[in-house]
Write a protein that holds these residues in place. Structure first.
Motif, PDB file in Angstrom:
ATOM      1  N   GLU A  56      -7.792   4.377 -12.094  1.00 41.24           N
ATOM      2  CA  GLU A  56      -9.107   5.172 -11.887  1.00 41.24           C
ATOM      3  C   GLU A  56      -8.750   6.642 -11.749  1.00 41.24           C
ATOM      4  OE1 GLU A  56     -11.951   4.127 -11.563  1.00 41.24           O
ATOM      5  OE2 GLU A  56     -12.039   2.245 -11.047  1.00 41.24           O
ATOM      6  N   LEU A  57      -9.021   7.550 -12.681  1.00 41.47           N
ATOM      7  CA  LEU A  57      -8.610   8.987 -12.932  1.00 41.47           C
ATOM      8  C   LEU A  57      -9.492   9.906 -12.498  1.00 41.47           C
ATOM      9  CD1 LEU A  57      -6.319   7.986 -15.630  1.00 41.47           C
ATOM     10  CD2 LEU A  57      -5.660   7.717 -13.413  1.00 41.47           C
ATOM     11  N   GLY A  58      -9.456  11.199 -13.018  1.00 43.50           N
ATOM     12  CA  GLY A  58     -10.479  12.050 -12.549  1.00 43.50           C
ATOM     13  C   GLY A  58     -11.656  12.307 -13.208  1.00 43.50           C
TER      14      GLY A  58
ATOM     15  N   GLU B 181     -11.920  21.431 -17.233  1.00 50.67           N
ATOM     16  CA  GLU B 181     -11.034  20.770 -16.527  1.00 50.67           C
ATOM     17  C   GLU B 181     -11.564  20.200 -15.159  1.00 50.67           C
ATOM     18  OE1 GLU B 181      -7.675  23.199 -16.199  1.00 50.67           O
ATOM     19  OE2 GLU B 181      -7.552  23.795 -18.236  1.00 50.67           O
ATOM     20  N   GLU B 182     -11.011  19.304 -14.517  1.00 54.74           N
ATOM     21  CA  GLU B 182     -11.378  18.964 -13.159  1.00 54.74           C
ATOM     22  C   GLU B 182     -11.074  20.021 -12.127  1.00 54.74           C
ATOM     23  OE1 GLU B 182      -9.221  15.862 -10.983  1.00 54.74           O
ATOM     24  OE2 GLU B 182     -11.353  14.700 -10.853  1.00 54.74           O
ATOM     25  N   THR B 183     -12.199  20.603 -11.491  1.00 54.42           N
ATOM     26  CA  THR B 183     -11.929  21.465 -10.422  1.00 54.42           C
ATOM     27  C   THR B 183     -11.676  21.023  -8.895  1.00 54.42           C
ATOM     28  OG1 THR B 183     -13.543  23.029 -11.722  1.00 54.42           O
ATOM     29  CG2 THR B 183     -13.042  23.572  -9.501  1.00 54.42           C
TER      30      THR B 183
ATOM     31  N   ILE C 219       0.891  -1.140  -0.189  1.00 46.54           N
ATOM     32  CA  ILE C 219       0.083   0.182   0.025  1.00 46.54           C
ATOM     33  C   ILE C 219       0.949   1.271  -0.101  1.00 46.54           C
ATOM     34  CG2 ILE C 219      -1.757   1.252   1.301  1.00 46.54           C
ATOM     35  CD1 ILE C 219      -2.373  -1.649   2.734  1.00 46.54           C
ATOM     36  N   LYS C 220       0.624   2.110  -0.780  1.00 47.11           N
ATOM     37  CA  LYS C 220       1.306   3.524  -0.858  1.00 47.11           C
ATOM     38  C   LYS C 220       0.134   4.518  -0.811  1.00 47.11           C
ATOM     39  CE  LYS C 220       2.658   7.224  -2.337  1.00 47.11           C
ATOM     40  NZ  LYS C 220       2.172   8.217  -1.572  1.00 47.11           N
ATOM     41  N   PRO C 221       0.100   5.014   0.522  1.00 44.23           N
ATOM     42  CA  PRO C 221      -1.205   5.666   0.841  1.00 44.23           C
ATOM     43  C   PRO C 221      -0.686   7.068   0.523  1.00 44.23           C
ATOM     44  CG  PRO C 221       0.135   5.270   3.066  1.00 44.23           C
ATOM     45  CD  PRO C 221       0.624   4.272   1.939  1.00 44.23           C
ATOM     46  N   SER C 222      -1.659   8.057   0.546  1.00 41.89           N
ATOM     47  CA  SER C 222      -1.372   9.608  -0.148  1.00 41.89           C
ATOM     48  C   SER C 222      -0.386  10.136   1.257  1.00 41.89           C
ATOM     49  CB  SER C 222      -2.527  10.249  -0.120  1.00 41.89           C
ATOM     50  OG  SER C 222      -2.167  11.624   0.039  1.00 41.89           O
ATOM     51  N   GLU C 223       0.423  10.826   0.789  1.00 43.85           N
ATOM     52  CA  GLU C 223       1.414  11.447   1.826  1.00 43.85           C
ATOM     53  C   GLU C 223       0.587  12.433   2.776  1.00 43.85           C
ATOM     54  OE1 GLU C 223       2.036  11.273  -1.354  1.00 43.85           O
ATOM     55  OE2 GLU C 223       2.144  13.477  -2.201  1.00 43.85           O
ATOM     56  N   LEU C 224      -0.768  12.728   2.366  1.00 44.97           N
ATOM     57  CA  LEU C 224      -1.737  13.791   3.108  1.00 44.97           C
ATOM     58  C   LEU C 224      -2.308  12.929   4.097  1.00 44.97           C
ATOM     59  CD1 LEU C 224      -0.773  15.737   0.635  1.00 44.97           C
ATOM     60  CD2 LEU C 224      -2.801  16.386   0.658  1.00 44.97           C
TER      61      LEU C 224
ATOM     62  N   ALA D 269       6.718   5.254  -4.976  1.00 45.94           N
ATOM     63  CA  ALA D 269       5.731   4.582  -5.721  1.00 45.94           C
ATOM     64  C   ALA D 269       6.180   4.063  -7.310  1.00 45.94           C
ATOM     65  CB  ALA D 269       4.196   5.288  -5.992  1.00 45.94           C
ATOM     66  N   GLU D 270       7.140   5.030  -7.852  1.00 48.52           N
ATOM     67  CA  GLU D 270       7.706   4.870  -9.219  1.00 48.52           C
ATOM     68  C   GLU D 270       8.502   3.505  -8.975  1.00 48.52           C
ATOM     69  OE1 GLU D 270       9.203   8.020 -11.384  1.00 48.52           O
ATOM     70  OE2 GLU D 270       7.168   9.072 -11.171  1.00 48.52           O
ATOM     71  N   PRO D 271       9.448   3.482  -8.081  1.00 49.91           N
ATOM     72  CA  PRO D 271      10.189   2.037  -8.037  1.00 49.91           C
ATOM     73  C   PRO D 271       9.129   0.859  -8.177  1.00 49.91           C
ATOM     74  CG  PRO D 271      11.079   3.508  -6.331  1.00 49.91           C
ATOM     75  CD  PRO D 271       9.780   4.156  -7.004  1.00 49.91           C
TER      76      PRO D 271
ATOM     77  N   GLY E 214      -6.337   8.192  -8.602  1.00 48.90           N
ATOM     78  CA  GLY E 214      -5.586   9.652  -8.337  1.00 48.90           C
ATOM     79  C   GLY E 214      -5.762  10.393  -9.811  1.00 48.90           C
ATOM     80  N   SER E 215      -4.849  11.583  -9.697  1.00 56.96           N
ATOM     81  CA  SER E 215      -5.047  12.388 -10.794  1.00 56.96           C
ATOM     82  C   SER E 215      -4.726  11.950 -12.333  1.00 56.96           C
ATOM     83  CB  SER E 215      -4.275  13.592 -10.616  1.00 56.96           C
ATOM     84  OG  SER E 215      -2.704  13.309 -10.388  1.00 56.96           O
ATOM     85  N   LEU E 216      -5.300  12.462 -13.387  1.00 58.63           N
ATOM     86  CA  LEU E 216      -4.883  12.211 -14.673  1.00 58.63           C
ATOM     87  C   LEU E 216      -3.285  12.201 -14.787  1.00 58.63           C
ATOM     88  CD1 LEU E 216      -5.570  11.535 -17.821  1.00 58.63           C
ATOM     89  CD2 LEU E 216      -6.109  13.943 -18.092  1.00 58.63           C
TER      90      LEU E 216
HETATM   91  P1  NAD Z   1      -2.233  12.348  -7.012  1.00 60.30           P
HETATM   92  O1  NAD Z   1      -2.214  11.762  -8.598  1.00 60.30           O
HETATM   93  O2  NAD Z   1      -1.454  13.444  -7.049  1.00 60.30           O
HETATM   94  O3  NAD Z   1      -1.943  11.307  -6.027  1.00 60.30           O
HETATM   95  C1  NAD Z   1      -2.481   9.886  -5.995  1.00 60.30           C
HETATM   96  C2  NAD Z   1      -1.293   8.863  -5.315  1.00 60.30           C
HETATM   97  O4  NAD Z   1      -0.439   8.849  -6.481  1.00 60.30           O
HETATM   98  C3  NAD Z   1      -0.711   9.452  -4.138  1.00 60.30           C
HETATM   99  O5  NAD Z   1      -0.685   8.515  -3.074  1.00 60.30           O
HETATM  100  C4  NAD Z   1       0.639   9.971  -4.652  1.00 60.30           C
HETATM  101  O6  NAD Z   1       1.679   9.920  -3.830  1.00 60.30           O
HETATM  102  C5  NAD Z   1       0.855   8.927  -5.652  1.00 60.30           C
HETATM  103  N1  NAD Z   1       1.920   9.482  -6.877  1.00 60.30           N
HETATM  104  C6  NAD Z   1       1.825  10.867  -6.905  1.00 60.30           C
HETATM  105  N2  NAD Z   1       2.935  10.828  -8.025  1.00 60.30           N
HETATM  106  C7  NAD Z   1       3.298   9.741  -8.397  1.00 60.30           C
HETATM  107  C8  NAD Z   1       3.853   9.040  -9.549  1.00 60.30           C
HETATM  108  N3  NAD Z   1       4.758   9.776 -10.081  1.00 60.30           N
HETATM  109  N4  NAD Z   1       4.076   7.707  -9.352  1.00 60.30           N
HETATM  110  C9  NAD Z   1       3.359   6.796  -8.891  1.00 60.30           C
HETATM  111  N5  NAD Z   1       2.486   7.446  -7.617  1.00 60.30           N
HETATM  112  C10 NAD Z   1       2.449   8.604  -7.527  1.00 60.30           C
HETATM  113  O7  NAD Z   1      -3.831  12.609  -6.786  1.00 60.30           O
HETATM  114  P2  NAD Z   1      -4.522  13.076  -5.650  1.00 60.30           P
HETATM  115  O8  NAD Z   1      -4.413  14.605  -5.743  1.00 60.30           O
HETATM  116  O9  NAD Z   1      -4.070  12.437  -4.269  1.00 60.30           O
HETATM  117  O10 NAD Z   1      -6.278  12.803  -5.788  1.00 60.30           O
HETATM  118  C11 NAD Z   1      -7.112  13.351  -6.430  1.00 60.30           C
HETATM  119  C12 NAD Z   1      -7.310  12.774  -7.581  1.00 60.30           C
HETATM  120  O11 NAD Z   1      -7.550  11.599  -7.836  1.00 60.30           O
HETATM  121  C13 NAD Z   1      -8.323  13.527  -8.326  1.00 60.30           C
HETATM  122  O12 NAD Z   1      -7.848  13.874  -9.665  1.00 60.30           O
HETATM  123  C14 NAD Z   1      -9.544  12.734  -8.462  1.00 60.30           C
HETATM  124  O13 NAD Z   1     -10.358  12.944  -9.378  1.00 60.30           O
HETATM  125  C15 NAD Z   1      -8.830  11.282  -8.463  1.00 60.30           C
HETATM  126  N6  NAD Z   1      -9.748  10.283  -7.995  1.00 60.30           N
HETATM  127  C16 NAD Z   1     -10.172   9.461  -8.864  1.00 60.30           C
HETATM  128  C17 NAD Z   1     -11.308   8.459  -8.335  1.00 60.30           C
HETATM  129  C18 NAD Z   1     -11.707   7.591  -9.186  1.00 60.30           C
HETATM  130  O14 NAD Z   1     -12.114   6.536  -8.898  1.00 60.30           O
HETATM  131  N7  NAD Z   1     -11.751   7.870 -10.784  1.00 60.30           N
HETATM  132  C19 NAD Z   1     -11.452   8.425  -7.105  1.00 60.30           C
HETATM  133  C20 NAD Z   1     -10.663   9.364  -6.062  1.00 60.30           C
HETATM  134  C21 NAD Z   1      -9.880  10.241  -6.722  1.00 60.30           C
END
Ligand code: NAD
Length: 490
Positions: A245-247, A377-379, A170-175, A207-209, A223-225
């Motif tokens: 699963e992206l934005g 764009e995603e707000t 598991i790599k949780p968000s740093e936040l 996470a990249e490794p 996470g984000s797109l």
């Molecule tokens: P983020 O992409 O910044 O981060 C998500 C995770 O990825 C974090 O754990 C982060 O540390 C990690 N990460 C960051 N850079 C990385 C890299 N280079 N390689 C691998 N991992 C990396 O996203 P966020 O700001 O934490 O979350 C918000 C985004 O998540 C929004 O765009 C939202 O739409 C999306 N989201 C999508 C869904 C879905 O199911 N489609 C659900 C919730 C959130």
């Protein structure tokens, strides 16, 4: 300081620095975690790889029992988990209680689904043969999670991954790592060593490794797109199984027959839950021209009464945003739209009464169009741009005029409109008269730039299983079509 969890032990790993976890309602530090390094990621990969050898042989029944035990422990630690989640994530307690229910129930759902079947038997070509489709775990899965629903989005990956027989990192968000670490400590510590691992840190550093490592065949990411695109480009040469699963930029269409008060409440819930930081938050609202002012007045009246505050305050409807950069983004979108002619009816600023915390007032705007960033764009914040449409067909065109395709909502009692909408809108989930309600058995995920992965349902389990076809002949005799060709009865 809270720690990594590698091979069944809490450890500081090789970190020399730490990351502070901030309460977004007060901007104070709650706790800290080690800033993980590549070395920590590699140690976790090693542990998960070793554990996989025996975990894959554990019976599905035994795995299910462990998952039920986990959900039982979660219920015992409910209040502690919900409180910590509220402190680090920010949204109001009722929303975190709901997230907690998702966590528990997803474990229970996949505990049972995981022991239901693992493939199928096909009609064979000859009676002396058996043909089977076998579903197998991949091996080590990296689960990369964002901050908006730290436990729910973890559970949607972790539960099916374990039920299918994978080991995980598991790599949780740093936040928001704290509630996940608490979960492991209190509720997941009975799984065998190395089956569940957790590495804290920044994506690029830990996470990249994992994304680049040959022993991690599955990358499950929400996470984000931009991050999803980066992961996809890094993993492409290795042909990894990507679960992205992206934005989103979800639309909500209010049909002409809808009631304004009902529309105002449904829209506010869909757009403002978790301060608009839901991947399926409503970010574009389409109202019929004929009743535009009536709907708009009801929406503004309802939104004005919502109360901003810390998530732990019982009177709070809307909590803070997750961080300063996320608030900046909403502010930018609102400013850009206003500069291009949009009109703010309420909100559009930081609240005067709350001088600490990343709060932003829920913002209702009109005079918007599809050339504005706020409509494209995603707000990911509490903004409600209202745009009018002439005909229902035009509303559907507006909904589809978008690069994302996560979800879409409709309010109507007209079945014909509902049918057109559910068939013609390009989105992974369609909500009619009940926005943002999910179902354990219903696959959740997107189309277009929202990524094609599916979580929940049988589809969610399939994301963590590989398909193998086994052809088995019981008769040990040569076949007539085997070599040599020349002597075969010619
Ligand atoms: P983020 O992409 O910044 O981060 C998500 C995770 O990825 C974090 O754990 C982060 O540390 C990690 N990460 C960051 N850079 C990385 C890299 N280079 N390689 C691998 N991992 C990396 O996203 P966020 O700001 O934490 O979350 C918000 C985004 O998540 C929004 O765009 C939202 O739409 C999306 N989201 C999508 C869904 C879905 O199911 N489609 C659900 C919730 C959130």
């Amino acid at each position: 300081m809270q720690l990594h969890y590698i091979n069944g032990k809490f450890t500081r790993g090789s970190a020399t620095e730490s990351i502070e976890v901030i309460n977004p309602a007060t901007e104070d530090a709650i706790d800290s975690v080690p800033r993980g390094t590549e070395k920590d990621a590699l140690a976790a990969i090693d542990a998960a790889k070793n554990a996989f050898k025996s975990w894959r042989r554990v019976s599905a029944n035994a795995r299910a029992e462990m998952m039920h035990e986990a959900s039982h422990k979660m219920k015992q630690h409910r209040d502690e988990i919900v409180r910590l989640l509220t402190l680090e994530q920010g949204k109001p307690v009722p929303e975190n209680e709901e997230e907690f229910e998702w966590l528990v129930n997803t474990f229970e759902y996949y505990a049972e689904l995981g022991r239901h079947e693992r493939g199928r038997v096909l009609p064979s070509g000859e009676y002396s043969q058996l043909n089977m489709v076998i579903k197998e775990p991949f091996g080590v899965a990296a689960l990369i999670v964002p901050w908006n629903y730290p436990l729910l989005l973890l559970a949607w990956k972790l539960a099916p991954a374990l039920a299918a027989g994978n080991t995980v990192i598991i790599k949780p968000s740093e936040l928001t790592p704290l509630s996940t670490i608490l979960l492991i400590e209190k509720c997941l510590d009975h799984f065998p060593e190395g089956v569940i691992n957790l590495v804290n840190g920044f994506g690029k550093e830990v996470a990249e490794p994992m994304v680049l490592h040959r022993d991690v065949p599955v990358i499950a990411f929400t996470g984000s797109l931009a991050t999803g695109q980066r992961i996809a480009s890094l993993a492409a040469p290795m042909m990894k199984k990507l679960h992205l699963e992206l934005g989103g930029k979800d639309a909500f269409v209010i049909a002409e027959d809808a009631d304004p008060e009902l529309a105002a409440r449904a829209l506010s819930y869909a757009a403002l839950t978790n301060a608009g930081q839901v991947c399926t938050s409503t970010e574009r609202i389409y109202l019929p021209k004929k009743r535009f002012s009536e709907f708009t007045e009801a929406i503004v009246a309802f939104v004005k009464d919502l109360r901003l505050g810390p998530g732990l305050e019982p009177s709070t409807d809307i909590g803070p945003m997750a961080g300063a950069i996320y608030r900046d983004k909403v502010e930018d979108h609102v400013k850009d739209a206003v500069a291009a002619g949009a009109k703010v009816l309420t909100g559009g600023r930081r609240p005067e009464k709350l001088d600490k915390g990343y709060f932003y007032e829920p913002t209702v705007m009109t005079n918007v169009n599809h050339s504005m960033r706020i409509m494209r764009e995603e707000t990911f914040g509490p903004a409600m741009p209202l745009m009018e449409y002439d005909s229902f067909e035009q509303a559907v065109d507006y909904v589809n005029d978008c690069d994302f395709g996560l979800g879409a909502c409709l309010l109507t009692q007209d079945p014909m409109r509902a049918k057109i909408f559910l068939e013609e809108v390009k989105a992974g989930t369609i909500w009619i008269n009940d926005p943002l309600t999910d179902n354990y058995a219903g696959p959740f995920g997107g189309m277009k730039l929202s990524g094609g992965a599916r979580e929940l349902g049988i589809e969610g389990l399939e994301e963590f299983r590989e398909t193998k076809h086994v052809h088995w002949e019981f008769n040990s005799a040569p076949k007539s079509w085997w070599y040599p060709y020349g002597k075969n009865g010619q």
